[in-house]
Scaffold this motif. Structure first.
Motif: not given
Length: 110
Positions: A20-48
């Protein structure tokens, strides 16, 4: 993070975070949970795929991607990221009452 690891087919959470860090997707933290936005992940996965469409079909890659894209928001973000403008898609239906209305409507579309 487990869902992201599963989607990327990784078993280790550390490897997933590194990807995630290598592909520029920010990891967010809420309370004790880490999460990423699905739209960011989809953008990176569909770019190729979008880049290959753009290389093979330079004139109609946007139309082809729109057909297979699962979400209009993802489509518009990808087109903006690729440096292209999105085509105008009317959101409301216009009822024209006269020829002057028709002339005005056509001038606004251009």
């Amino acid at each position: 993070m487990a869902e992201v690891a599963h989607r990327l087919n990784y078993k280790n959470e550390h490897v997933t975070k590194r990807w995630l860090k290598k592909n520029g997707i920010q990891i967010h933290r809420l309370a004790k949970n880490n999460f990423v936005y699905q739209i960011e992940l989809d953008l990176v996965l569909e770019r190729p795929y979008v880049i290959s469409l753009r290389n093979k079909y330079p004139q109609k890659w946007k139309d082809m991607y729109r057909v297979v894209c699962k979400d209009i928001s993802l489509y518009e973000l990808m087109v903006m990221e690729m440096g292209e403008s999105t085509p105008f898609i009317p959101m409301t239906k216009v009822s024209l009452r006269s020829k002057s209305d028709d002339k005005l409507y056509k001038s606004l579309l251009i």
